[in-house]
Design a protein around this motif. Structure first.
Motif, PDB file in Angstrom:
ATOM      1  N   TRP A  51       0.846  -1.194   0.000  1.00 25.87           N
ATOM      2  CA  TRP A  51       0.000   0.000   0.000  1.00 25.87           C
ATOM      3  C   TRP A  51       0.885   1.249   0.000  1.00 25.87           C
ATOM      4  O   TRP A  51       1.855   1.314   0.762  1.00 25.87           O
ATOM      5  CB  TRP A  51      -0.893   0.005   1.234  1.00 25.87           C
ATOM      6  CG  TRP A  51      -1.789   1.214   1.333  1.00 25.87           C
ATOM      7  CD1 TRP A  51      -3.043   1.356   0.813  1.00 25.87           C
ATOM      8  CD2 TRP A  51      -1.481   2.446   2.002  1.00 25.87           C
ATOM      9  NE1 TRP A  51      -3.530   2.606   1.104  1.00 25.87           N
ATOM     10  CE2 TRP A  51      -2.594   3.296   1.835  1.00 25.87           C
ATOM     11  CE3 TRP A  51      -0.376   2.915   2.715  1.00 25.87           C
ATOM     12  CZ2 TRP A  51      -2.653   4.582   2.348  1.00 25.87           C
ATOM     13  CZ3 TRP A  51      -0.418   4.209   3.228  1.00 25.87           C
ATOM     14  CH2 TRP A  51      -1.560   5.025   3.043  1.00 25.87           C
ATOM     15  N   ILE A  52       0.586   2.210  -0.864  1.00 30.75           N
ATOM     16  CA  ILE A  52       1.321   3.480  -0.883  1.00 30.75           C
ATOM     17  C   ILE A  52       0.331   4.637  -0.774  1.00 30.75           C
ATOM     18  O   ILE A  52      -0.606   4.739  -1.574  1.00 30.75           O
ATOM     19  CB  ILE A  52       2.178   3.639  -2.160  1.00 30.75           C
ATOM     20  CG1 ILE A  52       3.238   2.526  -2.251  1.00 30.75           C
ATOM     21  CG2 ILE A  52       2.868   5.013  -2.179  1.00 30.75           C
ATOM     22  CD1 ILE A  52       4.166   2.636  -3.450  1.00 30.75           C
ATOM     23  N   GLN A  97      -1.630  -0.952  -4.099  1.00 29.58           N
ATOM     24  CA  GLN A  97      -2.800  -0.114  -3.825  1.00 29.58           C
ATOM     25  C   GLN A  97      -2.270   1.276  -3.571  1.00 29.58           C
ATOM     26  O   GLN A  97      -1.246   1.412  -2.898  1.00 29.58           O
ATOM     27  CB  GLN A  97      -3.464  -0.536  -2.518  1.00 29.58           C
ATOM     28  CG  GLN A  97      -4.301  -1.779  -2.537  1.00 29.58           C
ATOM     29  CD  GLN A  97      -4.724  -2.068  -1.093  1.00 29.58           C
ATOM     30  OE1 GLN A  97      -3.983  -2.687  -0.346  1.00 29.58           O
ATOM     31  NE2 GLN A  97      -5.896  -1.575  -0.707  1.00 29.58           N
ATOM     32  N   PHE A  98      -2.943   2.307  -4.099  1.00 28.26           N
ATOM     33  CA  PHE A  98      -2.502   3.615  -3.640  1.00 28.26           C
ATOM     34  C   PHE A  98      -3.635   4.615  -3.502  1.00 28.26           C
ATOM     35  O   PHE A  98      -4.650   4.537  -4.185  1.00 28.26           O
ATOM     36  CB  PHE A  98      -1.272   4.104  -4.410  1.00 28.26           C
ATOM     37  CG  PHE A  98      -1.521   5.026  -5.542  1.00 28.26           C
ATOM     38  CD1 PHE A  98      -1.142   6.356  -5.454  1.00 28.26           C
ATOM     39  CD2 PHE A  98      -2.104   4.573  -6.705  1.00 28.26           C
ATOM     40  CE1 PHE A  98      -1.360   7.216  -6.506  1.00 28.26           C
ATOM     41  CE2 PHE A  98      -2.315   5.427  -7.763  1.00 28.26           C
ATOM     42  CZ  PHE A  98      -1.937   6.751  -7.663  1.00 28.26           C
ATOM     43  N   GLU A  99      -3.466   5.508  -2.520  1.00 27.69           N
ATOM     44  CA  GLU A  99      -4.493   6.481  -2.169  1.00 27.69           C
ATOM     45  C   GLU A  99      -3.816   7.821  -1.922  1.00 27.69           C
ATOM     46  O   GLU A  99      -2.721   7.868  -1.374  1.00 27.69           O
ATOM     47  CB  GLU A  99      -5.231   6.038  -0.897  1.00 27.69           C
ATOM     48  CG  GLU A  99      -6.038   4.759  -1.091  1.00 27.69           C
ATOM     49  CD  GLU A  99      -6.757   4.321   0.178  1.00 27.69           C
ATOM     50  OE1 GLU A  99      -7.975   4.584   0.278  1.00 27.69           O
ATOM     51  OE2 GLU A  99      -6.108   3.732   1.061  1.00 27.69           O
ATOM     52  N   ALA A 106       3.762  -0.698   3.954  1.00 26.13           N
ATOM     53  CA  ALA A 106       3.058   0.545   3.627  1.00 26.13           C
ATOM     54  C   ALA A 106       4.026   1.723   3.662  1.00 26.13           C
ATOM     55  O   ALA A 106       4.884   1.811   4.531  1.00 26.13           O
ATOM     56  CB  ALA A 106       1.913   0.780   4.625  1.00 26.13           C
ATOM     57  N   LEU A 107       3.847   2.625   2.693  1.00 22.64           N
ATOM     58  CA  LEU A 107       4.654   3.851   2.626  1.00 22.64           C
ATOM     59  C   LEU A 107       3.708   5.037   2.480  1.00 22.64           C
ATOM     60  O   LEU A 107       2.698   4.935   1.779  1.00 22.64           O
ATOM     61  CB  LEU A 107       5.547   3.853   1.373  1.00 22.64           C
ATOM     62  CG  LEU A 107       6.692   2.867   1.264  1.00 22.64           C
ATOM     63  CD1 LEU A 107       7.339   3.013  -0.125  1.00 22.64           C
ATOM     64  CD2 LEU A 107       7.716   3.107   2.361  1.00 22.64           C
ATOM     65  N   VAL A 108       4.065   6.157   3.105  1.00 24.99           N
ATOM     66  CA  VAL A 108       3.420   7.434   2.780  1.00 24.99           C
ATOM     67  C   VAL A 108       4.487   8.304   2.138  1.00 24.99           C
ATOM     68  O   VAL A 108       5.540   8.549   2.738  1.00 24.99           O
ATOM     69  CB  VAL A 108       2.825   8.117   4.032  1.00 24.99           C
ATOM     70  CG1 VAL A 108       2.390   9.544   3.709  1.00 24.99           C
ATOM     71  CG2 VAL A 108       1.643   7.310   4.567  1.00 24.99           C
ATOM     72  N   LEU A 109       4.231   8.749   0.915  1.00 25.33           N
ATOM     73  CA  LEU A 109       5.187   9.595   0.190  1.00 25.33           C
ATOM     74  C   LEU A 109       4.655  11.023   0.180  1.00 25.33           C
ATOM     75  O   LEU A 109       3.530  11.277  -0.276  1.00 25.33           O
ATOM     76  CB  LEU A 109       5.363   9.083  -1.242  1.00 25.33           C
ATOM     77  CG  LEU A 109       5.818   7.619  -1.363  1.00 25.33           C
ATOM     78  CD1 LEU A 109       5.890   7.204  -2.835  1.00 25.33           C
ATOM     79  CD2 LEU A 109       7.167   7.412  -0.682  1.00 25.33           C
TER      80      LEU A 109
END
Ligand code: 4G0
Length: 254
Positions: free
Chosen positions: A2-3, A32-34, A111-114
């Motif tokens: 997830w990103i 998956q990305f949001e 999971a990453l938050v960019l």
């Protein structure tokens, strides 16, 4: 994997879910990305997302409250949030330069938050409290961190099992083994007056492997001696470099 992406220009990210290999990875559930937009967390009438720098001077800084809220909202969206918080990565020209080793390390996260910066960047206290890591895609300045974020997503996604059709492609080539890729040829056999190297038509898989390795070594030696300097060479690699390309020099150095 997830990103989450935090960006003032969420529409820029559409290309990822609509085009090519990444679109397929998303459709197949590999990725998956949001996206969260700090503007949606702005409290004032004008949805202000920038603010003046303390101490004065030109340029603006991303306003703290909306950016912090967007990062927290993004972290909360991560499916793994309850067991392991997403790693928060900020893209800026001040970051550590991205390389394939960083990319592979990030690809191993659930999971990453960019975070894509705009203006002159973010308040240093956010850096200390919510950013886990600051990365740069190279020594140049862009108008925003969105393209760097997309670069990271692309590089990370292609490391995930199931993104590339052929499972070998991701490992085989360039950078993964610390060398530049070898030259490639396809039909026809003669193009612009140049013939495909005979060895590639020979059907001798071992000879092809050695030729490709030798070409990778030669290119790396010529174009990126820094990469070669950081990498140890196997006996075969040392032999190929010496034999075909730089014989006298290497021997003199030993
Ligand atoms: C933070 C990343 C972000 C600070 C972002 C600019 C290049 C990269 C931004 C600034 C970016 C990169 C200080 C102008 C947005 N440009 N090389 N632009 N300053 O990864």
């Amino acid at each position: 994997m997830w990103i989450g992406v935090v960006s003032l220009f969420p529409e820029m990210m559409r290309i990822i879910s609509e085009q090519g290999v990444l679109a397929r990875a998303i459709a197949q559930g590999v990725l998956q990305f949001e996206v969260q937009n700090p503007r949606d967390f702005a409290e004032d009438r004008h949805s202000t997302v920038d603010d003046r720098p303390y101490g004065g001077g030109p340029g603006m800084v991303m306003k703290v409250a909306p950016l912090l809220a967007a990062i927290q909202a993004s972290k909360a969206q991560a499916p793994s949030a309850s067991t392991q918080p997403a790693r928060v990565v900020y893209l800026s020209p001040q970051g550590v330069t991205l390389n394939q080793a960083n990319v592979q390390r990030l690809a191993a996260e659930p999971a990453l938050v960019l975070v894509a910066g705009r203006y002159e960047g973010i308040d240093e206290r956010l850096m200390d409290e919510v950013i886990d890591e600051e990365l740069s895609i190279g020594d140049y300045v862009l108008t925003g961190g969105e393209l760097p974020v997309m670069v990271v997503i692309d590089a990370v996604a292609r490391c995930l099992p199931g993104t590339l059709g052929n499972p070998e492609s991701a490992d085989y080539e360039s950078h993964r083994n610390g060398l530049l890729d070898c030259p490639h040829y396809t039909r026809p056999e003669r193009v612009l007056g140049h013939q495909v190297p005979d060895v590639l038509l020979s059907g001798d898989h071992e000879a092809v492997r050695r030729w490709r390795l030798g070409e990778s070594l030669r290119r790396t030696y010529e174009r990126r001696p820094d990469m070669l300097a950081r990498r140890s060479l196997s006996d075969e690699e040392r032999g190929l470099l010496r034999e075909h390309f730089v014989g006298s020099r290497l021997e003199n150095e030993e």
